[in-house]
Scaffold this active site. Structure first.
Site, mmCIF file in Angstrom:
data_model
loop_
_atom_site.group_PDB
_atom_site.id
_atom_site.type_symbol
_atom_site.label_atom_id
_atom_site.label_comp_id
_atom_site.label_asym_id
_atom_site.label_seq_id
_atom_site.Cartn_x
_atom_site.Cartn_y
_atom_site.Cartn_z
ATOM 1 N N TYR A 1 -21.063 -18.127 23.618
ATOM 2 C CA TYR A 1 -20.828 -16.852 22.935
ATOM 3 C C TYR A 1 -20.751 -16.996 21.420
ATOM 4 O O TYR A 1 -21.194 -16.114 20.679
ATOM 5 C CB TYR A 1 -19.515 -16.227 23.423
ATOM 6 C CG TYR A 1 -19.557 -15.639 24.808
ATOM 7 C CD1 TYR A 1 -20.661 -15.767 25.631
ATOM 8 C CD2 TYR A 1 -18.458 -14.938 25.293
ATOM 9 C CE1 TYR A 1 -20.683 -15.223 26.904
ATOM 10 C CE2 TYR A 1 -18.460 -14.382 26.566
ATOM 11 C CZ TYR A 1 -19.578 -14.538 27.369
ATOM 12 O OH TYR A 1 -19.592 -13.988 28.624
ATOM 13 N N TYR B 1 11.187 19.718 -10.060
ATOM 14 C CA TYR B 1 11.315 18.302 -9.705
ATOM 15 C C TYR B 1 10.562 17.411 -10.685
ATOM 16 O O TYR B 1 9.387 17.633 -10.988
ATOM 17 C CB TYR B 1 10.780 18.065 -8.280
ATOM 18 C CG TYR B 1 10.817 16.611 -7.879
ATOM 19 C CD1 TYR B 1 12.039 15.960 -7.697
ATOM 20 C CD2 TYR B 1 9.649 15.874 -7.691
ATOM 21 C CE1 TYR B 1 12.092 14.622 -7.329
ATOM 22 C CE2 TYR B 1 9.692 14.539 -7.325
ATOM 23 C CZ TYR B 1 10.913 13.920 -7.146
ATOM 24 O OH TYR B 1 10.965 12.589 -6.807
ATOM 25 N N GLU C 1 13.112 9.337 2.145
ATOM 26 C CA GLU C 1 11.831 8.690 2.418
ATOM 27 C C GLU C 1 11.965 7.970 3.758
ATOM 28 O O GLU C 1 12.135 6.752 3.823
ATOM 29 C CB GLU C 1 11.468 7.753 1.267
ATOM 30 C CG GLU C 1 11.327 8.523 -0.048
ATOM 31 C CD GLU C 1 11.255 7.637 -1.280
ATOM 32 O OE1 GLU C 1 11.206 6.398 -1.124
ATOM 33 O OE2 GLU C 1 11.256 8.180 -2.399
ATOM 34 N N PHE D 1 1.115 10.662 -1.988
ATOM 35 C CA PHE D 1 1.436 9.278 -2.336
ATOM 36 C C PHE D 1 1.585 8.377 -1.109
ATOM 37 O O PHE D 1 1.755 7.172 -1.240
ATOM 38 C CB PHE D 1 2.750 9.246 -3.132
ATOM 39 C CG PHE D 1 3.844 10.063 -2.498
ATOM 40 C CD1 PHE D 1 4.428 9.691 -1.299
ATOM 41 C CD2 PHE D 1 4.266 11.233 -3.089
ATOM 42 C CE1 PHE D 1 5.418 10.451 -0.703
ATOM 43 C CE2 PHE D 1 5.276 12.009 -2.506
ATOM 44 C CZ PHE D 1 5.844 11.611 -1.314
ATOM 45 N N ASN E 1 4.067 6.992 -9.427
ATOM 46 C CA ASN E 1 3.963 7.628 -8.118
ATOM 47 C C ASN E 1 2.531 7.573 -7.595
ATOM 48 O O ASN E 1 1.876 8.601 -7.420
ATOM 49 C CB ASN E 1 4.424 9.082 -8.228
ATOM 50 C CG ASN E 1 5.367 9.462 -7.098
ATOM 51 O OD1 ASN E 1 5.132 9.087 -5.956
ATOM 52 N ND2 ASN E 1 6.413 10.194 -7.426
ATOM 53 N N HIS F 1 13.531 1.524 -11.291
ATOM 54 C CA HIS F 1 12.491 1.269 -10.296
ATOM 55 C C HIS F 1 11.769 -0.058 -10.527
ATOM 56 O O HIS F 1 11.044 -0.522 -9.635
ATOM 57 C CB HIS F 1 11.483 2.417 -10.276
ATOM 58 C CG HIS F 1 11.998 3.647 -9.587
ATOM 59 N ND1 HIS F 1 13.197 4.231 -9.912
ATOM 60 C CD2 HIS F 1 11.486 4.408 -8.576
ATOM 61 C CE1 HIS F 1 13.402 5.288 -9.150
ATOM 62 N NE2 HIS F 1 12.374 5.420 -8.321
ATOM 63 N N ARG G 1 -24.449 -17.041 20.511
ATOM 64 C CA ARG G 1 -25.267 -15.924 20.975
ATOM 65 C C ARG G 1 -24.733 -14.572 20.507
ATOM 66 O O ARG G 1 -25.497 -13.635 20.271
ATOM 67 C CB ARG G 1 -25.325 -15.963 22.505
ATOM 68 C CG ARG G 1 -26.234 -14.951 23.118
ATOM 69 C CD ARG G 1 -26.437 -15.128 24.625
ATOM 70 N NE ARG G 1 -25.496 -15.982 25.303
ATOM 71 C CZ ARG G 1 -24.825 -15.637 26.405
ATOM 72 N NH1 ARG G 1 -24.979 -14.436 26.922
ATOM 73 N NH2 ARG G 1 -24.013 -16.484 26.992
#
Length: 516
Positions: free
Chosen positions: A286, A56, A420, A334, A199, A86, A289
């Site tokens: 509050y 791969y 994915e 990743f 990646n 990409h 305090r």
């Protein structure tokens, strides 16, 4: 002392080094041990490139195309096509400091020797950072799984001489032209290098590191603002006593309460109503305090985020990776869930600290709750509106911060033909955290503006030495005291700048010593 050169080796970077490169243009150099590690992993990749079995990212396609074999003569085109396809971002340009942080962190992973890139590619990447060439990266395109693919691809696109970069003078130029002007040559990518360049979780991690760096300073500033509000609203420091705080031993709470005690020490205003005969109130609201409890919880959340960031800075994020024993293995490192979760968690803390700050600011405008101050701290109420709309601004920001506190990390959306099928949205979580931190800075600045005026209006009583020093520094910076209405926006801007550059904290610490 400023860091001028960051030496990148196989080990982790520090947050300070990330800030130096991202914001102060520190140069980068690859250490000899990093080059040795890079060479060793590259030798493994080159062996696999000649293997008849598919591997791969070396001899196959990517993502849902991982089963498609690529012949040797087309593998350089494969890498180039990966980067071009990409680099698909859209929307506004991402800030320069984010892109530089992203580049440094990707270089750090290359330097681990776990990615299989060639040394000339890593050196070219480092040279682009040192030359101050900032690739144009767009806000949208990362789902935070398989890393920050589109943002990193836009950087890699510039590395191969395509796309656009911003020059050190801020002018945009075609990447090939900018590289030539810097004396650099475009890189022709070899097997596996395209994947190694895109990646990673570097964009979301860079934003987390920068936001955490800023938030540590803002939380100390929020303690300063709270102390000034306690004084100006005639509150008490009794609830901040160390023995009371120790009954609930959260470390952040203890630190915030210690800061408040130091900031309020020696206050004539507090002394003026410490006698029960002079003060009929049993306890403060509050927002006064409980400041240590909220500011402290935010500190503890930040500590958790910093621990996560430190682990990520020590990580080698790529897919596949070259292991020390020479295997090339696919993995899921990743996935941005660890970063996405803590970025969302910090955004929640930021919203709550800002909400409490705005509530203290609002008390100054209400004559029924300010213990004797004029409505909205106006010089001539009715004719003058004082700081009425400054509180509106704080309230508007706080409402935005509540929306930004909605987590991004639960909003998975499948991609790549269901390969994915679960993504982290860590990039989106980090983007909104940046916006949230900016908003908190402005809200705290508005509280400082309001509290400083409240302190002035308590005269002839004077605040303690530390808070008086901060008030006086704001006046010296051109922020006016009580008087007829003047434009407020420039005052908010000036104080916001003083919060951002740390001068508010530095001024207080000149009296108190280091705040926690």
């Amino acid at each position: 002392m400023d860091i001028e050169v960051v030496e990148v080796g196989p080990g982790p970077l520090t947050p300070e080094q990330v800030v130096a490169v991202a914001r102060r243009d520190a140069r980068v150099e690859l250490r000899p041990d990093a080059l040795a590690a890079i060479d060793a992993s590259r030798a493994v990749i080159e062996t696999l490139a000649d293997d008849s079995q598919p591997h791969y990212g070396v001899s196959t396609g990517f993502g849902a195309l991982a089963t498609t074999p690529i012949p040797p003569e087309r593998r350089a085109q494969l890498q180039r096509s990966l980067i071009r396809s990409h680099a698909a971002g859209a929307g506004p340009e991402v800030e320069r400091e984010v892109v530089r942080a992203l580049m440094l962190l990707r270089l750090s992973t290359l330097a681990t020797g776990r990615t299989g890139v060639r040394r000339e590619t890593a050196l070219a990447y480092a040279a682009m950072v040192s030359a101050g060439l900032t690739p144009v990266v767009h806000e949208y395109g990362s789902l935070g799984c398989s890393g920050d693919l589109a943002p990193l691809a836009h950087v890699a696109l510039a590395l191969i001489g395509e796309g656009f970069v911003t020059m050190p003078d801020g002018v945009a130029a075609p990447a090939g032209e900018a590289l030539a002007r810097a004396g650099l040559a475009p890189v022709v990518l070899a097997e596996k290098e395209g994947l190694a360049l895109i990646n990673g979780t570097d964009g979301m991690l860079g934003m987390l590191v920068l936001a955490a760096h800023d938030l540590g300073l803002i939380l100390r500033t929020a303690d300063v603002a709270a102390a000034m509000s306690v004084e100006a609203l005639l509150g008490t420091d009794a609830a901040f006593a160390a023995d009371l705080q120790a009954l609930r031993p959260h470390p952040g709470q203890a630190d915030s309460a210690a800061n408040l005690r130091a900031l309020l020490a020696g206050s004539p205003i507090l002394a003026s109503h410490r006698d029960p005969a002079a003060c009929t109130r049993v306890q403060d609201a509050y927002s006064l305090r409980c400041a240590p409890q909220v500011h402290g919880a935010a500190r503890d959340t930040l500590a958790h985020a910093n621990a996560t960031a430190e682990r990520e800075l020590a990580s080698a994020v790529d897919n596949p990776v070259v292991t020390p024993d020479g295997r090339v293995e696919s993995n899921g490192n990743f996935h941005g869930a660890p970063i996405g979760y803590v970025a969302d968690f910090l955004a929640i803390a930021v919203a709550d600290v800002a909400s409490m700050s705005e509530r203290r600011t609002d008390r100054f405008g209400d004559r029924g709750r300010s213990n004797g101050l004029p409505p909205f701290l106006a010089d001539d109420p009715g004719v003058d509106s004082g700081l009425m709309i400054a509180q509106y601004t704080a309230a508007g920001i706080v409402s935005e911060l509540k929306r930004l506190a909605v987590p991004a990390s639960v909003d998975s959306i499948p991609s790549s033909a269901m390969q994915e099928d679960h993504v982290s949205m860590g990039w989106a979580a980090a983007r909104k955290l940046r916006r949230a931190v900016d908003g908190l800075r402005s809200v705290v600045a508005i509280e400082l503006l309001t509290a400083a005026r409240g302190l002035d209006l308590r005269r002839p009583l004077e605040p303690g030495p530390a808070t008086a020093a901060v008030r006086d520094a704001l006046r010296a910076a051109g922020v006016p005291g009580p008087g007829p209405d003047e434009p407020v926006a420039p005052q908010i801007e000036a104080i916001t700048a003083a919060v951002a550059d740390g001068s508010v904290v530095v001024t207080a610490e000149a009296v108190t010593g280091p705040l926690r």
